[in-house]
Design an enzyme around this catalytic site. Structure first.
Site, PDB file in Angstrom:
ATOM      1  N   CYS A  12      -6.000   5.637  10.499  1.00 52.96           N
ATOM      2  CA  CYS A  12      -6.191   5.605  11.954  1.00 52.96           C
ATOM      3  C   CYS A  12      -7.606   5.247  12.385  1.00 52.96           C
ATOM      4  CB  CYS A  12      -5.757   6.919  12.575  1.00 52.96           C
ATOM      5  SG  CYS A  12      -6.587   8.306  11.878  1.00 52.96           S
TER       6      CYS A  12
ATOM      7  N   HIS B 191       2.940  10.648  13.670  1.00 55.52           N
ATOM      8  CA  HIS B 191       3.248   9.213  13.612  1.00 55.52           C
ATOM      9  C   HIS B 191       4.040   8.902  12.335  1.00 55.52           C
ATOM     10  CE1 HIS B 191      -0.630   8.596  16.090  1.00 55.52           C
ATOM     11  NE2 HIS B 191       0.347   8.147  16.848  1.00 55.52           N
TER      12      HIS B 191
END
Ligand code: CIR
Length: 257
Positions: free
Chosen positions: A247, A160
């Site tokens: 996250c 990401h």
């Protein structure tokens, strides 16, 4: 007060998605202990923690960040790029509706929250294996109404965008340049991760403090010598699932500007 949404680790976490790492056994008890310590750290930094119930059949559901993009005005419920993760959003949507008007990303668009870095009124969005151009386009249209601009960046070498860059103080970015397009983020003050710690660019800024993995002592030293105040947590087990500190929570509250 800020609110942090977290989710109990699924007992199926050993079947998580993996893209850049090879599978290593995750010790569920140890992972749960580390996750509880992470939540304690969030509380110590002034967050009330709302832990969502376990989803036995959703291996990656602890990684709630990927399910939503929380802005000051709205929350955007994502459509995760990995199809195994799409069912995770329902519980997150339910948890967010008291706090923000909700908007949704519609097929065929995909977007993971881990690809969205907010800096001021700009949303930097990774065009990655998880986030496609249609997802970026939908986020741009939703954000524009509230004065956000969107900048897309190609992300290929890591999972990401926020694996490669996070904000650690106002307009100060922690970066792994090797995983970013060459000229990305040039106008910002940038702190480079230590070259021996490529996964060290993911830090969770909460107000004036930064929650940071204990696994990166060399980069930690760089941050501390720049005056960044860190609280470290051991997240070694979740790191085996390609998770890091941003996250595991969705932070709702002032944006820390
Ligand atoms: C996945 O591949 O989707 C999970 N195993 C890890 C997700 C980590 N999410 C994040 O960094 N935002």
């Amino acid at each position: 007060m800020r609110l942090a949404i977290t989710r109990e680790i699924s007992p199926a976490i050993n079947h998580c998605e993996l893209t850049h790492l090879s599978r290593q056994p995750i010790d569920l008890d140890l992972a749960r202990g580390q996750h509880a310590a992470y939540e304690a750290c969030l509380r110590a930094l002034g967050c009330a923690v709302h832990r969502l119930p376990v989803a036995e059949d959703l291996p990656d559901s602890v990684f709630v960040e990927d399910c939503a993009v929380v802005l000051d005005e709205i929350a955007v419920i994502t459509r995760p790029g990995a199809s195994s993760r799409r069912a995770e959003t329902a519980a997150v949507e339910h948890a967010l509706w008291p706090y923000r008007p909700l908007r949704c990303i519609d097929p065929p668009a995909t977007i993971d929250g881990g690809d969205v870095l907010r800096v001021g009124r700009t949303l930097y969005v990774g065009l990655s294996a998880r986030t496609n151009a249609a997802g970026i386009d939908q986020l741009e249209k939703l954000g524009r109404r509230f004065g956000y601009s969107v900048e897309a960046l190609e992300v290929g070498a890591c999972l990401h965008l926020k694996s490669a860059v996070t904000e650690v103080a106002p307009r100060v970015l922690l970066v792994n340049r090797a995983w970013l397009p060459e000229k990305a983020f040039q106008p910002f003050e940038r702190i480079d991760v230590d070259p021996s710690e490529p996964f060290a660019a993911n830090a969770l800024r909460i107000g004036h403090a930064v929650l940071y993995p204990a696994a990166f002592p060399r980069t930690q030293e760089r941050l501390e010598s720049r005056g960044i105040s860190l609280r470290t947590v051991d997240v070694s087990e979740l790191a085996k699932a390609e998770g890091a500190v941003t996250c595991c929570s969705l932070i709702i509250g002032d944006s820390g500007e």
